[in-house]
Design a protein around this motif. Structure first.
Motif, PDB file in Angstrom:
ATOM      1  N   PHE A 164       0.797  -1.236   0.000  1.00  0.00           N
ATOM      2  CA  PHE A 164       0.000   0.000   0.000  1.00  0.00           C
ATOM      3  C   PHE A 164       0.825   1.279   0.000  1.00  0.00           C
ATOM      4  O   PHE A 164       0.473   2.235  -0.703  1.00  0.00           O
ATOM      5  N   PRO A 165       1.928   1.379   0.767  1.00  0.00           N
ATOM      6  CA  PRO A 165       2.715   2.623   0.713  1.00  0.00           C
ATOM      7  C   PRO A 165       3.179   2.979  -0.694  1.00  0.00           C
ATOM      8  O   PRO A 165       3.237   4.165  -1.044  1.00  0.00           O
ATOM      9  N   GLN A 166       3.476   1.980  -1.500  1.00  0.00           N
ATOM     10  CA  GLN A 166       3.920   2.279  -2.865  1.00  0.00           C
ATOM     11  C   GLN A 166       2.765   2.802  -3.721  1.00  0.00           C
ATOM     12  O   GLN A 166       2.984   3.553  -4.669  1.00  0.00           O
ATOM     13  N   TYR A 167       1.549   2.383  -3.392  1.00  0.00           N
ATOM     14  CA  TYR A 167       0.375   2.958  -4.056  1.00  0.00           C
ATOM     15  C   TYR A 167       0.134   4.371  -3.560  1.00  0.00           C
ATOM     16  O   TYR A 167      -0.069   5.302  -4.337  1.00  0.00           O
ATOM     17  N   HIS A 168       0.195   4.542  -2.259  1.00  0.00           N
ATOM     18  CA  HIS A 168      -0.159   5.825  -1.649  1.00  0.00           C
ATOM     19  C   HIS A 168       0.786   6.945  -2.080  1.00  0.00           C
ATOM     20  O   HIS A 168       0.338   8.080  -2.326  1.00  0.00           O
ATOM     21  N   TYR A 169       2.061   6.641  -2.174  1.00  0.00           N
ATOM     22  CA  TYR A 169       3.043   7.687  -2.477  1.00  0.00           C
ATOM     23  C   TYR A 169       3.406   7.769  -3.960  1.00  0.00           C
ATOM     24  O   TYR A 169       4.276   8.557  -4.334  1.00  0.00           O
ATOM     25  N   SER A 170       2.762   6.965  -4.797  1.00  0.00           N
ATOM     26  CA  SER A 170       3.037   7.054  -6.239  1.00  0.00           C
ATOM     27  C   SER A 170       2.551   8.384  -6.796  1.00  0.00           C
ATOM     28  O   SER A 170       1.512   8.915  -6.376  1.00  0.00           O
ATOM     29  N   ALA A 171       3.296   8.908  -7.750  1.00  0.00           N
ATOM     30  CA  ALA A 171       2.947  10.199  -8.347  1.00  0.00           C
ATOM     31  C   ALA A 171       3.519  10.265  -9.755  1.00  0.00           C
ATOM     32  O   ALA A 171       4.412   9.490 -10.126  1.00  0.00           O
ATOM     33  N   THR A 172       2.981  11.157 -10.531  1.00  0.00           N
ATOM     34  CA  THR A 172       3.529  11.455 -11.852  1.00  0.00           C
ATOM     35  C   THR A 172       3.938  12.924 -11.889  1.00  0.00           C
ATOM     36  O   THR A 172       3.408  13.748 -11.133  1.00  0.00           O
ATOM     37  N   ALA A 173       4.868  13.236 -12.754  1.00  0.00           N
ATOM     38  CA  ALA A 173       5.316  14.622 -12.907  1.00  0.00           C
ATOM     39  C   ALA A 173       5.735  14.828 -14.355  1.00  0.00           C
ATOM     40  O   ALA A 173       6.150  13.888 -15.037  1.00  0.00           O
ATOM     41  N   ALA A 179       7.281  12.845 -19.287  1.00  0.00           N
ATOM     42  CA  ALA A 179       6.575  12.606 -18.036  1.00  0.00           C
ATOM     43  C   ALA A 179       7.239  11.443 -17.313  1.00  0.00           C
ATOM     44  O   ALA A 179       7.821  10.557 -17.950  1.00  0.00           O
ATOM     45  N   VAL A 180       7.141  11.445 -15.994  1.00  0.00           N
ATOM     46  CA  VAL A 180       7.740  10.377 -15.213  1.00  0.00           C
ATOM     47  C   VAL A 180       6.748   9.872 -14.172  1.00  0.00           C
ATOM     48  O   VAL A 180       5.844  10.590 -13.743  1.00  0.00           O
ATOM     49  N   CYS A 181       6.922   8.609 -13.799  1.00  0.00           N
ATOM     50  CA  CYS A 181       6.161   7.975 -12.717  1.00  0.00           C
ATOM     51  C   CYS A 181       7.157   7.618 -11.628  1.00  0.00           C
ATOM     52  O   CYS A 181       8.184   6.988 -11.913  1.00  0.00           O
ATOM     53  N   PHE A 182       6.873   8.008 -10.394  1.00  0.00           N
ATOM     54  CA  PHE A 182       7.825   7.752  -9.337  1.00  0.00           C
ATOM     55  C   PHE A 182       7.092   7.625  -8.009  1.00  0.00           C
ATOM     56  O   PHE A 182       5.878   7.818  -7.930  1.00  0.00           O
ATOM     57  N   ILE A 183       7.854   7.281  -6.975  1.00  0.00           N
ATOM     58  CA  ILE A 183       7.296   7.191  -5.630  1.00  0.00           C
ATOM     59  C   ILE A 183       7.838   8.360  -4.833  1.00  0.00           C
ATOM     60  O   ILE A 183       9.040   8.464  -4.600  1.00  0.00           O
ATOM     61  N   ASP A 184       6.948   9.245  -4.436  1.00  0.00           N
ATOM     62  CA  ASP A 184       7.328  10.472  -3.744  1.00  0.00           C
ATOM     63  C   ASP A 184       7.340  10.205  -2.241  1.00  0.00           C
ATOM     64  O   ASP A 184       6.414  10.543  -1.515  1.00  0.00           O
TER      65      ASP A 184
END
Length: 314
Positions: A164-173, A179-184
């Motif tokens: 779940f933490p990897q879902y919760h903190y996932s973000a795009t920028a 564009a990038v997908c990362f874990i903030d």
């Protein structure tokens, strides 16, 4: 260059980290991309077809519906799903270093593989413990079909909670040009949350279950191979012993294959957490693609192992 560069591991894989940089310095020639694409597509085809066949064989044949095989169904489902939904996406992102799939899939991409790996290795652990009880404590009551399903549900609940933490903190920028997908990961905690989380994940989805399975199979191996058969043993007993040996041998091969395939991946990301400066070299993309291919390839070997080592599956 260091301030602008972004290697393939920064935003891909099970443990994406913060992203920085505005261009992709890891552009490969077309022939190289083609070879990698063929290698990754082969994983998807073999894994999905093989694991779907395993699920069908077990569920369609009444005599195959044993406790061990129910856990193998769960293992096959997790591996087929991870291969189908994440392998090619991982490859595309690692090669292009650009995220084309939006925020929703970014969250799924970072979340689901970790849950699937947890479900896979703890299904193997459940098989090891079930075999252990059957061989070392044969007179004790075994799991029923209902209890087996409950265990499988518990495995998935724990897997989803861990991921779940990897879902919760996932973000795009959107960076300049891509564009990038990362874990903030949060940076306001007193300890480095990202490092602690990944160390815990590595222990829970790799070292701990492998230690449990190693102990269980060593104990079973000593009992089945090193122990003496009583002189008055019947032929039926001997046949049962041989059958148990074959199942244990097959599962040892399954576990060893998983361990070998995923060890370089975990070493790679542990090094990335503590020595990030090593991952700014141009060759690191080839290293990452190799390590990721080996890890993802673990999803395609089990059906082949079942076919080679289990006459019922054949």
């Amino acid at each position: 260059m260091d301030a602008l560069s972004l290697n393939a591991t920064d935003c891909s894989g099970l443990n994406g980290t913060n992203c920085s940089g505005g261009f992709n310095q890891f552009i490969q020639p077309a022939w190289q991309v083609t070879l990698w694409a063929a290698a990754y597509c082969a994983i998807v085809v073999v894994s999905v077809v093989g694991n779907v066949l395993v699920v069908y064989i077990i569920l369609a044949q009444k005599r195959m519906r044993t406790v061990t095989n129910y856990f193998l169904v769960n293992l096959a489902f997790a591996e087929a799903a991870m291969s189908a939904f994440n392998t090619v996406i991982n490859f595309v992102y690692a090669v292009h270093n650009e995220w084309y799939f939006g925020l929703v899939y970014c969250r799924f991409h970072n979340f689901f593989p970790l849950a699937a790996i947890f479900a896979s290795i703890y299904s193997m652990t459940a098989v090891a413990l079930d075999r252990y009880m059957a061989i070392i404590h044969p007179l004790q009551q075994r799991l029923s079909s209902t209890e087996t399903r409950v265990v499988i549900v518990i495995i998935w609940v724990l897997a989803l909670l861990l991921a779940f933490p990897q879902y919760h903190y996932s973000a795009t920028a959107v960076l300049p040009g891509r564009a990038v997908c990362f874990i903030d990961w949060p940076d306001y905690t007193p300890v480095d949350f990202k490092k602690m989380y990944y160390i815990c994940v590595t222990l829970l989805i790799y070292f701990l279950p492998l230690c449990i399975m190693g102990w269980a199979y060593m104990t079973m191996g000593f009992t089945l191979w090193a122990g003496e058969i009583p002189g008055d043993s019947s032929e039926h007993y001997r046949q049962q012993l041989i059958a148990k040996q074959k199942v244990v041998k097959m599962m040892i091969v399954v576990v060893c294959t998983f361990a070998i395939c995923w060890l370089p991946y975990h070493i790679y990301f542990l090094l990335h957490q503590f020595f990030p400066e090593l991952f700014e070299q141009r060759y690191i993309q080839q290293v990452y693609l190799t390590v990721m291919w080996l890890a993802m390839s673990s999803t395609m070997y089990n059906p082949i192992i079942y076919y080679c080592l289990n006459s019922r599956f054949r």
